[in-house]
Enzyme design. Structure first.
Site, PDB file in Angstrom:
ATOM      1  N   SER A  37      19.068  21.715 -61.827  1.00  0.00           N
ATOM      2  CA  SER A  37      17.944  21.793 -62.778  1.00  0.00           C
ATOM      3  C   SER A  37      18.224  23.374 -63.722  1.00  0.00           C
ATOM      4  CB  SER A  37      16.815  22.335 -61.292  1.00  0.00           C
ATOM      5  OG  SER A  37      16.097  21.877 -61.510  1.00  0.00           O
TER       6      SER A  37
ATOM      7  N   ASN B  74      10.410  18.304 -62.276  1.00  0.00           N
ATOM      8  CA  ASN B  74      10.767  17.385 -63.296  1.00  0.00           C
ATOM      9  C   ASN B  74      10.540  17.063 -64.431  1.00  0.00           C
ATOM     10  OD1 ASN B  74      13.583  18.784 -61.812  1.00  0.00           O
ATOM     11  ND2 ASN B  74      11.961  17.204 -60.135  1.00  0.00           N
TER      12      ASN B  74
END
Length: 409
Positions: A125, A228
């Site tokens: 991430s 996400n």
């Protein structure tokens, strides 16, 4: 988010995989799950006790201080590896006195190879910080507006099951306040990321369609939840605005100008570029760690696809926070955590150490890899560290590493 032990039934294994994927593609400042609650606009505090602030040091003692901090870094990295479930750990620190690197444990259990400074690994991430930087550059150029709706750029994509792209702004995507379901929590996507590539890559639009098949968690702007899906949508917006895929645009705007040659977007490639060690599932009990180096990166996309090195990540965050990639107003927006009650800005989150130092950075967790980068607000001191499993290190060991680097006495 806790990772539950797999159950013996097929349904149980699938659910455990989904929970694991949602965890490893999350942002997790020290503490469990995502960025923890904090007072509005305030950074979260790590550690406790009577640490003193970072000492400036006189010129006569700078060399001794350098030797002390290098030894402290080595000791903290050894502890990070010893107290966690990863075969190996490494850290790289950059400041005005130069660069220091330390590693412990092994990069490859089969060959006994140690972690090298220029090893490539999955950054997870931390990809989001790259994407947020590109989006804010485009906003500064007035090629898009942060209050544009998703519908304006991607008509008809976010619709159904209570999802409505006409009510979600790019600002809400950047700050994780859109309410959109996290595709990483979907069992089908979890299965894809938990094994080597065996089918056609997932497209960003497929990931979004997976998300909008679920009801949103809340109305846009009503709360905060790390998803996400937000950054996969931002990747699509970048392509719509520029005419180039997000990977190519990030290369043109960030990686190329900074000379970050160890950073790449694998697309459909399931292997790592050389040099690299191996990635392992978390070590539990006395079992043999499972090698998970090869995986399907398309199941992460613009939310977590990037591959990088410790050097590259430290250079990127240093340049970003020094103002080398964004003008001051855009950088202030990036660090504005008002919408998330102090948890998250736009591709960055804050952490306040018990010695009074506030850091900004991001982490990445993806199968076989955990990485985190933190820097002082002026970007002059940066620490990037990693383990070769997705399991977070012991909280006390991680805290000790940050304090060893940033709470110098």
């Amino acid at each position: 988010m806790p990772i539950r032990a797999p159950e013996r039934t097929r349904r149980g294994r699938t659910r455990a995989a989904a929970l694991a994927l949602a965890a490893v593609l999350s942002a997790a400042v020290p503490g469990c799950g995502g960025p923890g609650p904090a007072d509005r606009g305030a950074a979260r505090t790590l550690g406790a006790g009577a640490d003193t602030g970072p000492g400036t040091g006189a010129a006569a003692t700078r060399q001794a201080d350098g030797r002390h901090t290098e030894a402290a870094l080595r000791a903290a990295v050894r502890r990070l590896a010893a107290e966690g479930s990863a075969p190996g750990a490494a850290a790289l620190a950059r400041d005005g006195d130069g660069t220091r690197f330390a590693s412990a444990g092994l990069a490859d259990l089969r060959t006994g190879r140690r972690i090298h400074r220029n090893d490539r690994f999955r950054a997870g991430s931390i990809t989001k910080t790259l994407i947020a930087t590109v989006v804010l550059q485009l906003a500064d150029e007035r090629r898009l507006g942060l209050d544009d709706t998703v519908e304006e750029h991607l008509p008809g994509l976010v619709r159904g099951r209570g999802n409505d792209g006409r009510k979600i702004t790019l600002r809400q995507l950047l700050t994780h306040t859109s309410g959109l379901f996290d595709f990483a929590a979907d069992q089908r996507v979890a299965r894809r990321l938990s094994r080597p590539p065996t089918a056609a890559p997932l497209t960003p639009r497929q990931l979004v369609r997976t998300a909008v098949a679920h009801r949103p968690r809340f109305a846009p702007g009503a709360a905060w939840h790390y998803s996400n899906t937000n950054y996969v949508l931002l990747g699509l917006v970048v392509q719509r605005v520029t005419g180039r895929p997000y990977a190519a645009e990030t290369e043109r705007r960030v990686l190329g100008p900074l000379g970050l040659r160890g950073t790449s977007f694998p697309g459909a490639r399931g292997t790592l570029p050389t040099p690299h060690g191996r990635g392992y599932a978390p070590i539990t009990g006395t079992g043999t760690p499972r090698d998970v180096t090869v995986l399907d990166p398309s199941a992460a996309g613009a939310a977590g696809e990037a591959i990088s090195t410790l050097d590259d990540l430290a250079r990127f965050f240093g340049a970003l926070l020094r103002g080398g990639l964004l003008p001051p107003a855009a950088l202030r927006r990036m660090r504005d955590t008002t919408a998330s009650d102090g948890r998250y800005g736009m591709g960055l989150f804050p952490v306040r150490l018990s010695c009074g130092v506030t850091l900004w950075g991001h982490n990445g967790q993806i199968n076989g890899s955990y990485a985190q980068v933190f820097a002082t607000p002026d970007g002059r001191r940066v620490l990037a560290y990693r383990l070769n499993t997705e399991a977070r290190p012991a909280a006390a060991a991680e805290r000790a590493l940050l304090k060893a680097e940033f709470c110098r006495t």
